[in-house]
Design an enzyme around this catalytic site. Sequence first.
Site, PDB file in Angstrom:
ATOM      1  CD  GLU A  75      -2.749  -1.413   0.108  1.00 45.22           C
ATOM      2  OE1 GLU A  75      -3.174  -0.210  -0.500  1.00 45.22           O
ATOM      3  OE2 GLU A  75      -3.235  -2.561  -0.413  1.00 45.22           O
TER       4      GLU A  75
ATOM      5  CG  ASP B 180       2.537  -6.805  -6.080  1.00 45.56           C
ATOM      6  OD1 ASP B 180       2.272  -6.598  -5.069  1.00 45.56           O
ATOM      7  OD2 ASP B 180       2.046  -7.920  -6.763  1.00 45.56           O
TER       8      ASP B 180
END
Length: 427
Positions: free
Chosen positions: A281, A362
Site C-alpha cells: 500500500e 508489488d
Amino acid sequence: MLRFNFLLWAFLFFFFLRSFTQWFLTRLNVSHLRQHGDAVPEIFQEAIDREKLEKISAYSIDSARFGIRASLAQQAFFLMILLSGFLPWLVETLSRWDGGIILSGLFFFGALGLLTTLFQIPFDLYETFVIEQRYGFNTETLRLWLIDLLKGIALSALLGGALLCLILSLITKGGEHWWVWAWVLVGLLELLILWLYPVLIAPWFNKFEPIHDPELEQGIRALMEKVGLRPKGVWRMDASKRSKHTNAYFTGFGKNKRIVLFDTLLTSHTAEEILAVLAHEIGHWKKKHVLKQLLLAEMLSFAAFFILAQLLAWPLLYRTFGFPEPIPYVGLLLMGAFFGPLGYFAQPLGAALSRRFEREADDFALNLIQKAEPMINALKRLAVDNLANLFPHPLYAWFYYSHPPLVKRISRLKTLSPKLAEAINVS
Ligand SMILES: [Zn+2]
C-alpha cells in the site's frame, strides 16, 4: 413514441453487445474453472487442501452466476424504463408543474434513482444473506443492512443532487462554453469528495482507529519512516461488522492520505504478512497511483463533456426515444445510456492500467522489505480467506481484473529477486 431509426438500432446494438459480452465472459470463466479447477496449483500446495479448493470453486461459480443474472436483470429493467414511454410521461407531468429545469431535473433523476434502487434491493439481500451467508462471510444484521441502504440513498441524493444542480445551471446559464466550466467544476467537486472521503464519508459507515498492537505499531513506524511517510497515516477499520472478507486499501490525497487495514486482515495475518501488505500500500502511496488515476479520469471526463455539449441540443436524440423536444436533463440521461455500454468496452484499458499499478506496488514492497516470502504468504492467505478464484480464464482476467491473477502475481514475486526489482523500480 419510439422511432426505429439508425440511432435507436445503434443504441440497442451496443446495449445488447454489452449484455452478450458479459454473459459470454462469465460463461467462459465458469467453464474454465470447471475444466482446470480440480487440481491445486503448485504454488498453493501447502496452503490449500482438496476441501478448500472445492469450496473456492463453489463460491466462485455461485457468485459469478448470481452476478451475471443480477446484472442482466438490471439492464432489462433499465431498458424497460427507457423504452416503455414512462419517461416521456414523467417529463410531461413535470412540465405541467413548471418548477423550472433544475427542480424538474432533480425530480426526474430522483424518481429514476429511487426506482432503480428499489429494483436492486432483492438482489442485494440475496447476495448478502444467501450467497455470502452460505460461505460463512456475512456478519451483517438486517438492521445494519437497512441503515447502510438509507445512508447510501442519502449520500447519493446529496452528492448526485449537487452534481446535477451544478451541471444543469451551467447548461442553462453558462453560455456556449458551459461544458468547459462544467468539466472544471465537476473535477473540483470530485477532488473535494476524494479529499473528504477518508475523513468524512468513510467514517459514516465504519469506525477507524489507530493500530493498537504495540509490536505491530513499531514495525509500521519503522516501515513508514524508512520511506519518509507519517506513521499516523495507517488506520484499522472495523470491516468485521459486515463481512469476514479481508482487505487493505489506500485512499485520499493531500493531508488526508490514508492506508486502511481491515480488522479482519489484522486478525488473520501474521505481523510479518501485515507489514508486507502495508509495504504494498505504501507503494501505491509513493507512486502516486490515486493521483494518476484521477488525472486519467479527468481526461476522459473532458472528452465526455465535449461530446455531451455537441449532442445535447440534437433534436433527433430526443425524438428517437419519444421526447418531443430537447430537454437538458433528459439529454444527460440519454447520453448516459449511450456512454454506459461504450464505457464497458473501455474497461480493459482501466483494468490494464490498474494491474500495472499493482505490479509497481508489488515491486516497491519487494524492494522495501527485501524479501518475497512475507508478501507471498500474505497473498496466499488473502486467497484462502476470501475464496478467490485461482483459475480465471485469461480473457476474463484481461477484461475485468484490477489485480493480476493470484497465481501469476505470486510466481512473479518468486522469480523477481529483490535486486531485479530494484532494476525495474525507478524510485
Ligand atoms: Zn494494490
